[in-house]
Scaffold this active site. Structure first.
Site, short mmCIF file in Angstrom:
data_model
loop_
_atom_site.label_atom_id
_atom_site.label_comp_id
_atom_site.label_asym_id
_atom_site.label_seq_id
_atom_site.Cartn_x
_atom_site.Cartn_y
_atom_site.Cartn_z
N GLY A 61 -41.34 15.19 7.22
CA GLY A 61 -42.33 14.34 6.57
C GLY A 61 -43.47 15.17 6.01
O GLY A 61 -44.39 14.63 5.40
N ASN A 80 -37.05 7.80 -4.97
CA ASN A 80 -35.85 8.63 -4.81
C ASN A 80 -35.24 8.28 -3.45
O ASN A 80 -35.36 9.06 -2.49
CB ASN A 80 -36.28 10.09 -4.89
CG ASN A 80 -35.13 11.06 -4.94
OD1 ASN A 80 -33.97 10.67 -4.89
ND2 ASN A 80 -35.46 12.35 -5.04
N CYS A 127 -44.99 4.73 6.05
CA CYS A 127 -46.14 5.49 5.57
C CYS A 127 -47.19 4.52 5.04
O CYS A 127 -47.15 4.14 3.87
CB CYS A 127 -45.68 6.46 4.48
SG CYS A 127 -46.92 7.65 3.99
N ASN A 145 -53.26 16.06 8.20
CA ASN A 145 -53.86 17.35 7.86
C ASN A 145 -54.24 17.40 6.38
O ASN A 145 -53.64 18.14 5.60
CB ASN A 145 -52.85 18.46 8.20
CG ASN A 145 -53.46 19.84 8.09
OD1 ASN A 145 -54.65 20.02 8.37
ND2 ASN A 145 -52.67 20.81 7.67
N GLY A 197 -44.68 13.83 19.12
CA GLY A 197 -44.26 12.46 19.44
C GLY A 197 -44.91 11.85 20.66
O GLY A 197 -44.52 10.77 21.08
N ASP A 242 -50.37 9.99 -4.46
CA ASP A 242 -50.81 8.63 -4.13
C ASP A 242 -52.29 8.54 -3.76
O ASP A 242 -52.75 7.49 -3.36
CB ASP A 242 -49.96 8.08 -2.99
CG ASP A 242 -49.90 9.04 -1.81
OD1 ASP A 242 -50.57 10.07 -1.86
OD2 ASP A 242 -49.15 8.77 -0.86
N CYS A 266 -56.75 18.52 -7.78
CA CYS A 266 -55.91 19.53 -7.16
C CYS A 266 -54.98 20.14 -8.20
O CYS A 266 -54.98 19.74 -9.37
CB CYS A 266 -55.09 18.93 -6.01
SG CYS A 266 -53.64 18.02 -6.57
#
Lengths: 766, 77
Positions: free
Chosen positions: A619, A440, A161, A193, A239, A37, A67
């Protein structure tokens, strides 16, 4: 995450575009990679009518943006298991038995059955799950058709997201800002990250910023590769982002490091905020986060005084029980430190006036208030549904020229968990038709057992896909989708930026693969509403959208990689902010109207159950894959043979586990199997679980679902009240109680899964 | 020897030594500097097969043969 590829307008104007020489017989196309994305500008090389190479752009500003997933794309999409023809289920649901049918046959039947369901149950009985970046050519056409037939139930992975981040940012200042990486002096990564092969352009921007002296502050429980390169690493408890951000505000407000003029002139609710912040003295924050109070204070001071600083979008805060408060605190920090809409800070760009944006295509105004009110989940968790977001209509029109702004597709969504409950027959009304495109769903949302139950309760399931995913295996129809190599693309950066980028078609799609544009066009025709998609083909649709530039899509694509209006800063000085008050709402009037706490707050974790003494986060995206995709590609699978959890050496030692052991991760909802990697970079008590694992080579059909029953992390992701954000209803994926026990290797396990070594233990945890 | 010092002390010494070596390496003028540079390079360089920063897939990328891709798509290779 969508691609917020920030750019420096001056760099674009002065870029010396020099095409690299190519061998004889090779033609090149300027394209945008949609393998993931992030949407890197790349060049495709074409021989004998097919793409044989993907390489980085000839444009120097995009030069390093490529990449491994992009490079392997020509082979990945030529995989022999690619779905090339429409398939119709012939056995019972999930039996894995199919027959090949024509597109016309499929769409005629789908249209007729959808109309029957709508007649019987109402238009709201149809749910759609997708996102623009997986399908690319949807461009809001799905929402447009849904809005016209009266259906509000569109769900997406963007609910947890980036899409939800956009909606929640609007609560504070009416838009979703994008960081100016090129000029910033301090970057704060909250658990995020970006790496060389994941979020590559952002990784490159961070490295460039650091090279010219920008500070990097990383909050992350694990010692990630960015944490290793950071000026300050705050290893907070999983969290606890909200507590940490309260700590920063405490320092910044107490030490008067904020932008007093901006706060007094442009914000509302500062004194209430200050009062709330006073509940979080550093000693308490240190206890809640597990970090040294001095380091917390030091990081806060750097952010506030060495700016302009940016807090780039992070998926981590999106996926927590305190998500709304976490996202709000980030926006509040940006605002009170004076970093909104300034060079080097966070820019509010608005729409590009020359391009018809996707929100306009979607036509949300035609959906009646009565149908909007039926949007699933909006009663209990309204933050990104019509119920909350239409409260911005007037302000959005005042500032950005149109009532609706569906930024990052995330501002008018149904709540996924509520939608799946309704599909399973446990909601306020039945949902009996489910379409998913480039998605999915079984593995992309929390609570896979519920989603499976929901799918089994459907009268019609339609998938538009490239490969037979576990979710597609449960469909009535699987229709073959094209890839980014096989279509043009007008990429409007999901409404996030006022720029568009353009991608040329490189080759013809194989078999009968078609774009999502074609899917929606044919669906509109099959339900008797052809006027909803009046354009003949994708190119003429794009010509319509770019007509105000004075060029056709092809002319525009030949003229530039990126079309943009030169950014202007501090635009709020002319029209205010797109909030009901016109100010930055530190205390949100919309949340207050909806009966929620208008200020951010922190919900602590429920008490840990003795049975499940560890916390897991999921995730995580692995470099060779994008979400649940690309596990069929041998070159990528060779890099990640098996799903792998991480534990600290001490934790693994106490449990008698060693590197490469097969383990079972279990909680109240389900269990998965994985191999164990021991990482010095992991804190004790925390388990890293990889996202989206299945094995395309395994048996298809509902009994096995190609390994999804064994490996999919969504089986562990709870969506009961303690594990949902109150305002949005999105699940808590960063700190789910679990236990890890030794397990036997599955029969299908790779014989060479264990690659443990002493050196690997010391590597960062990604 | 290792029994005389705690792990924390040893880690601290190792960190200090590495920082000293890194400083010498970046100066890169004397024999010792160059030795430090070589040592650090040796211990921090990952073999190409595990180094995504120097992935052979990218470093050696020459693309694919179109006929081979055709055969692959047909399941013949």
């Amino acid at each position: 995450m969508p691609a917020p590829v920030p750019f420096d307008p001056e760099a674009i104007v002065s870029a010396e575009y020099k095409e690299r020489p190519v061998p004889e017989g090779v033609t090149t196309k300027r394209t945008i990679c949609a393998t993931c994305d992030i949407a890197c500008n790349v060049v495709t090389e074409v021989r004998k009518g097919r793409v044989t190479r993907v390489r980085s752009s000839d444009n120097p500003i995009f030069r390093d943006n490529i990449c491994m997933k992009g490079i392997i794309a020509p082979k990945a999409y030529a995989h022999p298991n690619r779905i090339l023809h429409p398939l119709k289920r012939v056995g019972e649901r999930g039996s894995g038995e199919w027959e090949q049918v024509s597109w016309d046959e499929a769409m005629t039947d789908i249209g007729a059955r959808l109309n029957t369901i709508i007649d019987q149950y109402g238009p709201e009985a149809w749910a759609v799950s997708t996102s623009q970046w997986n399908t690319a050519t949807d461009h809001g056409l799905g929402r447009r058709i849904m809005n016209h037939v009266g259906n509000p139930n569109w769900i997406s992975g963007v609910a947890l997201c980036a899409g939800n981040t956009a909606a929640i940012n609007k609560l504070t200042y009416g838009w979703f800002p994008i960081g100016d990486f090129n000029n910033t002096k301090c970057i704060v990564l909250i658990g995020h990250n970006p790496r060389r092969h994941s979020w590559t352009p952002i990784y490159n921007y961070i490295r460039s910023a650091q090279a010219r002296g920008a500070k990097l502050i990383v909050m992350d429980p694990r010692r990630s590769s960015n944490a290793e390169r950071a000026d300050i690493w705050l290893p907070l408890k999983v969290g606890s982002d909200v507590a940490m951000l309260f700590g920063w505000l405490k320092v910044i407000i107490d030490e008067e490091l904020y932008d007093k003029e901006f706060v007094s002139k442009w914000t509302l609710g500062f004194s209430d905020l200050r009062q709330r912040v006073n509940d979080y003295p550093l000693e308490r924050v240190a206890k809640l986060t597990g970090c040294d109070p001095e380091m917390i204070a030091k990081a806060a001071r750097i952010y506030a005084t060495q700016g302009p600083s940016i807090i780039p979008w992070t998926p981590i805060t999106d996926m927590q029980r305190n998500s709304t408060s976490g996202i709000r605190l980030q926006s509040i920090l940006r605002a009170i430190c004076g970093y909104i809409d300034v060079p080097g800070g966070e820019t509010l760009q608005g729409f590009n006036p020359d391009i018809i944006n996707e929100t306009e295509i979607e036509m949300h105004h035609v959906l009646s208030d009565e149908q909007k009110a039926k949007q699933l989940g909006s009663d209990a968790h309204p933050a990104f549904t019509y119920r909350a977001q239409t409260k911005f209509n007037e302000a959005t029109k005042r500032v950005y020229g149109q009532e609706y702004a569906n930024l990052v597709m995330g501002c008018y969504m149904a709540t996924p968990s509520a939608t799946f409950r309704a599909m399973a027959g446990k909601g306020p009304y039945p949902v009996k038709a489910f379409f998913f495109l480039g998605n999915n769903p079984l593995m992309s949302y929390a609570n896979m057992p519920l989603i499976l139950e929901a799918m089994q309760n459907q009268d019609l399931i339609v998938a538009h896909e490239q490969f037979m995913t576990p979710s597609a295996q449960m469909a009535d129809y699987v229709l073959p989708g094209d890839s980014w190599l096989e279509r043009p693309w007008l990429h409007d950066l999901f409404g996030w930026m006022s720029a568009v980028r353009l991608s040329e078609k490189s080759m013809e799609p194989p078999g009968e693969c078609l774009s999502t544009f074609e899917f929606w066009k044919r669906l509109a025709t099959s339900i008797g509403r052809p006027e909803l998609v009046p354009w003949d083909d994708l190119e003429s649709f794009y010509d319509y959208r770019v007509a105000k530039t004075g060029m056709t899509f092809n002319q525009l694509a030949e003229s530039t990689d990126i079309y943009f209006a030169k950014p202007e800063f501090r635009q709020y000085e002319k029209k205010g902010f797109a909030t009901p008050s016109g100010k930055v709402e530190l205390k949100s009037s919309v949340l207050e109207d909806l009966g929620f706490d208008p200020l951010p707050y922190f919900r602590e974790d429920p008490e840990l159950d003795d049975q499940y003494p560890l916390l897991m986060f999921t995730g995580v995206r692995e470099d060779g894959f994008f979400q649940t995709a690309f596990r069929h590609v041998p070159e990528m699978r060779a890099r990640h043979l098996e799903p792998e959890i991480y534990l600290s050496p001490k934790q693994a030692g106490e449990m008698g586990l060693k590197e490469g052991d097969w383990v079972s991760v279990q909680n109240q909802l389900g269990e998965i199997k994985a191999t164990l990697a021991i990482k010095d970079a992991m804190p004790d008590g925390l388990v890293r679980v990889p996202h989206g694992w299945w094995k395309p080579e395994m048996e298809q059909g509902k009994a096995c679902l190609s390994g999804a029953h064994d490996y999919a992390d969504s089986q562990l992701c709870r969506d009961d009240d303690d594990f949902l954000d109150r305002e949005q209803g999105i699940p808590h994926l960063k700190g789910i109680p679990c236990r890890v026990v030794k397990a036997d290797a599955p029969a299908t396990a790779s014989q060479t899964a264990s690659v443990g070594s002493k050196k690997r233990v010391l590597e960062p945890a990604e | 020897m290792s029994g005389l010092f705690s792990k924390e002390t040893r880690d601290e010494w190792a960190a200090k030594a590495t920082m000293w070596m890194a400083a010498r390496s970046s100066r890169n003028t004397t024999f010792v500097d160059r030795l430090c540079r070589r040592l650090l390079n040796r211990v921090t360089t990952r073999p190409p097969e595990t180094d995504f920063m120097r992935d052979p897939l990218i470093d050696n990328d020459q693309g694919f043969d179109p006929d081979e891709l055709d055969r692959y798509q047909r399941g013949e290779s």
